[in-house]
Design a protein around this motif. Sequence first.
Motif, PDB file in Angstrom:
ATOM      1  N   GLU A  25      16.832 137.626  17.144  1.00  0.00           N
ATOM      2  CA  GLU A  25      17.349 138.271  15.929  1.00  0.00           C
ATOM      3  C   GLU A  25      18.225 137.387  15.047  1.00  0.00           C
ATOM      4  N   HIS A  26      18.678 136.250  15.551  1.00  0.00           N
ATOM      5  CA  HIS A  26      19.586 135.426  14.751  1.00  0.00           C
ATOM      6  C   HIS A  26      18.807 134.395  13.933  1.00  0.00           C
ATOM      7  N   MET A  27      19.004 134.431  12.628  1.00  0.00           N
ATOM      8  CA  MET A  27      18.256 133.520  11.743  1.00  0.00           C
ATOM      9  C   MET A  27      19.210 132.453  11.215  1.00  0.00           C
ATOM     10  N   LEU A  66      31.322 143.496   5.670  1.00  0.00           N
ATOM     11  CA  LEU A  66      30.134 143.311   4.835  1.00  0.00           C
ATOM     12  C   LEU A  66      29.407 142.071   5.347  1.00  0.00           C
ATOM     13  N   ASP A  67      28.160 142.262   5.813  1.00  0.00           N
ATOM     14  CA  ASP A  67      27.325 141.127   6.226  1.00  0.00           C
ATOM     15  C   ASP A  67      26.413 140.818   5.037  1.00  0.00           C
ATOM     16  N   SER A  68      26.809 139.804   4.293  1.00  0.00           N
ATOM     17  CA  SER A  68      26.175 139.521   3.009  1.00  0.00           C
ATOM     18  C   SER A  68      25.019 138.545   3.201  1.00  0.00           C
ATOM     19  N   GLY A  69      23.783 139.071   3.149  1.00  0.00           N
ATOM     20  CA  GLY A  69      22.608 138.276   3.501  1.00  0.00           C
ATOM     21  C   GLY A  69      22.406 138.382   5.005  1.00  0.00           C
ATOM     22  N   CYS A  70      22.024 139.592   5.450  1.00  0.00           N
ATOM     23  CA  CYS A  70      22.169 139.957   6.869  1.00  0.00           C
ATOM     24  C   CYS A  70      20.943 139.681   7.725  1.00  0.00           C
ATOM     25  N   GLY A  71      19.835 139.201   7.113  1.00  0.00           N
ATOM     26  CA  GLY A  71      18.644 139.001   7.935  1.00  0.00           C
ATOM     27  C   GLY A  71      18.215 140.312   8.571  1.00  0.00           C
ATOM     28  N   ILE A  72      17.846 140.280   9.846  1.00  0.00           N
ATOM     29  CA  ILE A  72      17.466 141.533  10.530  1.00  0.00           C
ATOM     30  C   ILE A  72      18.663 142.083  11.304  1.00  0.00           C
ATOM     31  N   ILE A  90      23.460 143.728   3.925  1.00  0.00           N
ATOM     32  CA  ILE A  90      22.564 143.729   2.769  1.00  0.00           C
ATOM     33  C   ILE A  90      21.684 142.474   2.781  1.00  0.00           C
ATOM     34  N   THR A  91      20.458 142.666   2.351  1.00  0.00           N
ATOM     35  CA  THR A  91      19.478 141.581   2.270  1.00  0.00           C
ATOM     36  C   THR A  91      18.524 141.918   1.133  1.00  0.00           C
ATOM     37  N   LEU A  92      17.814 140.917   0.641  1.00  0.00           N
ATOM     38  CA  LEU A  92      16.825 141.164  -0.414  1.00  0.00           C
ATOM     39  C   LEU A  92      15.517 141.691   0.166  1.00  0.00           C
ATOM     40  N   PHE A  95      11.500 144.341   4.471  1.00  0.00           N
ATOM     41  CA  PHE A  95      11.057 144.177   5.858  1.00  0.00           C
ATOM     42  C   PHE A  95      12.269 144.033   6.772  1.00  0.00           C
ATOM     43  N   GLN A  96      13.218 143.194   6.358  1.00  0.00           N
ATOM     44  CA  GLN A  96      14.404 142.959   7.192  1.00  0.00           C
ATOM     45  C   GLN A  96      15.247 144.230   7.329  1.00  0.00           C
ATOM     46  N   VAL A  97      15.376 144.989   6.235  1.00  0.00           N
ATOM     47  CA  VAL A  97      16.162 146.228   6.314  1.00  0.00           C
ATOM     48  C   VAL A  97      15.534 147.180   7.327  1.00  0.00           C
ATOM     49  N   VAL A 117      18.618 147.272   1.055  1.00  0.00           N
ATOM     50  CA  VAL A 117      18.172 146.196   0.171  1.00  0.00           C
ATOM     51  C   VAL A 117      19.130 146.155  -1.002  1.00  0.00           C
ATOM     52  N   ALA A 118      19.804 145.051  -1.175  1.00  0.00           N
ATOM     53  CA  ALA A 118      20.731 144.914  -2.300  1.00  0.00           C
ATOM     54  C   ALA A 118      20.982 143.436  -2.553  1.00  0.00           C
ATOM     55  N   ASP A 119      21.363 143.145  -3.786  1.00  0.00           N
ATOM     56  CA  ASP A 119      21.668 141.773  -4.188  1.00  0.00           C
ATOM     57  C   ASP A 119      23.133 141.478  -3.876  1.00  0.00           C
ATOM     58  N   ALA A 120      23.365 140.446  -3.096  1.00  0.00           N
ATOM     59  CA  ALA A 120      24.734 140.075  -2.712  1.00  0.00           C
ATOM     60  C   ALA A 120      25.576 139.645  -3.921  1.00  0.00           C
ATOM     61  N   MET A 121      24.929 139.362  -5.036  1.00  0.00           N
ATOM     62  CA  MET A 121      25.682 139.026  -6.243  1.00  0.00           C
ATOM     63  C   MET A 121      26.215 140.304  -6.913  1.00  0.00           C
ATOM     64  N   LEU A 136      26.651 134.274   6.653  1.00  0.00           N
ATOM     65  CA  LEU A 136      26.156 133.239   7.569  1.00  0.00           C
ATOM     66  C   LEU A 136      24.796 132.757   7.068  1.00  0.00           C
ATOM     67  N   GLU A 137      24.776 131.574   6.507  1.00  0.00           N
ATOM     68  CA  GLU A 137      23.561 130.949   5.995  1.00  0.00           C
ATOM     69  C   GLU A 137      22.840 131.824   4.973  1.00  0.00           C
ATOM     70  N   SER A 138      23.619 132.366   4.050  1.00  0.00           N
ATOM     71  CA  SER A 138      23.017 133.037   2.894  1.00  0.00           C
ATOM     72  C   SER A 138      23.483 132.388   1.584  1.00  0.00           C
TER      73      SER A 138
HETATM   74  N1  SAH Z   1      22.824 135.984   8.110  1.00  0.00           N
HETATM   75  C1  SAH Z   1      21.563 136.246   8.759  1.00  0.00           C
HETATM   76  C2  SAH Z   1      20.349 135.839   7.941  1.00  0.00           C
HETATM   77  C3  SAH Z   1      20.322 134.427   7.394  1.00  0.00           C
HETATM   78  S1  SAH Z   1      18.801 134.138   6.476  1.00  0.00           S
HETATM   79  C4  SAH Z   1      21.553 135.594  10.135  1.00  0.00           C
HETATM   80  O1  SAH Z   1      22.358 134.696  10.356  1.00  0.00           O
HETATM   81  O2  SAH Z   1      20.735 135.983  10.983  1.00  0.00           O
HETATM   82  C5  SAH Z   1      19.332 134.367   4.790  1.00  0.00           C
HETATM   83  C6  SAH Z   1      19.494 135.822   4.405  1.00  0.00           C
HETATM   84  O3  SAH Z   1      20.117 135.874   3.103  1.00  0.00           O
HETATM   85  C7  SAH Z   1      18.196 136.639   4.267  1.00  0.00           C
HETATM   86  O4  SAH Z   1      18.382 137.881   4.886  1.00  0.00           O
HETATM   87  C8  SAH Z   1      18.061 136.839   2.751  1.00  0.00           C
HETATM   88  O5  SAH Z   1      17.405 138.026   2.370  1.00  0.00           O
HETATM   89  C9  SAH Z   1      19.512 136.898   2.368  1.00  0.00           C
HETATM   90  N2  SAH Z   1      19.761 136.683   0.930  1.00  0.00           N
HETATM   91  C10 SAH Z   1      19.496 135.581   0.203  1.00  0.00           C
HETATM   92  N3  SAH Z   1      19.861 135.784  -1.083  1.00  0.00           N
HETATM   93  C11 SAH Z   1      20.372 137.034  -1.155  1.00  0.00           C
HETATM   94  C12 SAH Z   1      20.909 137.829  -2.204  1.00  0.00           C
HETATM   95  N4  SAH Z   1      20.995 137.390  -3.465  1.00  0.00           N
HETATM   96  N5  SAH Z   1      21.327 139.081  -1.896  1.00  0.00           N
HETATM   97  C13 SAH Z   1      21.230 139.562  -0.633  1.00  0.00           C
HETATM   98  N6  SAH Z   1      20.735 138.857   0.383  1.00  0.00           N
HETATM   99  C14 SAH Z   1      20.307 137.603   0.137  1.00  0.00           C
END
Ligand code: SAH
Length: 283
Positions: A25-27, A66-72, A90-92, A95-97, A117-121, A136-138
């Motif tokens: 599950e960790h991306m 808030l997990d901003s860009g949360c993957g799965i 939140i993620t774009l 599928f991930q949601v 599904v939402a834009d982190a901006m 984390l890596e978003s």
């Molecule tokens: N943090 C997670 C996923 C990292 S992958 C983990 O560590 O497992 C990058 C994630 O950022 C993806 O889920 C992607 O959809 C999300 N992401 C990228 N741009 C985004 C945006 N503008 N708004 C919301 N999510 C975003």
Amino acid sequence: MNDINTDIQKFYDASSRLWEETWGEHMHHGYYGPDGTEKKDDYQAQVDLIEEFLKWGGVSNAEHILDSGCGIGGSSLYLAKKFNCRVAGITLSPFQVNRARERAANANLETQATFEVADAMKPPFDPGTFDLVWSLESGEHMPDKRQFLQTCFDMLSPGGTFLMATWCHRNQPPALTKSEDEQLKKLYDAYHLPYIISIEDYAQHAVDIGFTDIKTTDWSDAVAPFWQAVVRSVFQIKSISGLVQSGWSTIRGAMAMSLMIRGYRNGLIRFGLLQGKKLKDKG
Ligand code: SAH
């Protein structure tokens, strides 16, 4: 949605199933000790990255994250359980949601951990809602780094902490060379990144925005072995048939592993961490 966000959404919609089957599950990168020499299971290395990140950020508790860009929802569920707290992911990627919600239900965490599904901006929450904003890596995907940090700041309640770990390029000066710019451009195309900046540039944005207790570090050495592990995983037969099914953008992403390996080796790509806080209200 702007074009880059549509590309990001499609990329994660197409590749997340294969990633989960191969990696779990960790991306995100794993943590292989401060100098990257610790031998360990790669999944454990990813869990260790979360733990080391919390330790480095001095976070031992949270109420609403808030997990901003949360993957799965890898971090979301891990943190919800660890701190027995609420998490909004939140993620774009729809599928991930869906997958994150399924995983939350399986772990009996669906009331604590919610996903949309939402834009982190432009997160769909009131300012000041969260005592921890976790990215984390978003950040590398965000189309305006300063505005992204401003948005994370706005989401924090007074006293709250922002923790970000993200792909960076090296600090300047010296200015990036033409060849370095070309390497970065290839990486942007493969992973749907609008652009990346250095950790010092992030820190400057954080200062300008009004974060306090700002600190940064560079964990490139600690995480670089991750890419060798990704290469190994791609050569598993199961992954190859999965790769073909996941389509061209996933294949291109997999092929770009060599760009990351080279980037860490020559120092152009850096794994940067930023911590910032929002001052408590006075009185
Ligand atoms: N943090 C997670 C996923 C990292 S992958 C983990 O560590 O497992 C990058 C994630 O950022 C993806 O889920 C992607 O959809 C999300 N992401 C990228 N741009 C985004 C945006 N503008 N708004 C919301 N999510 C975003």
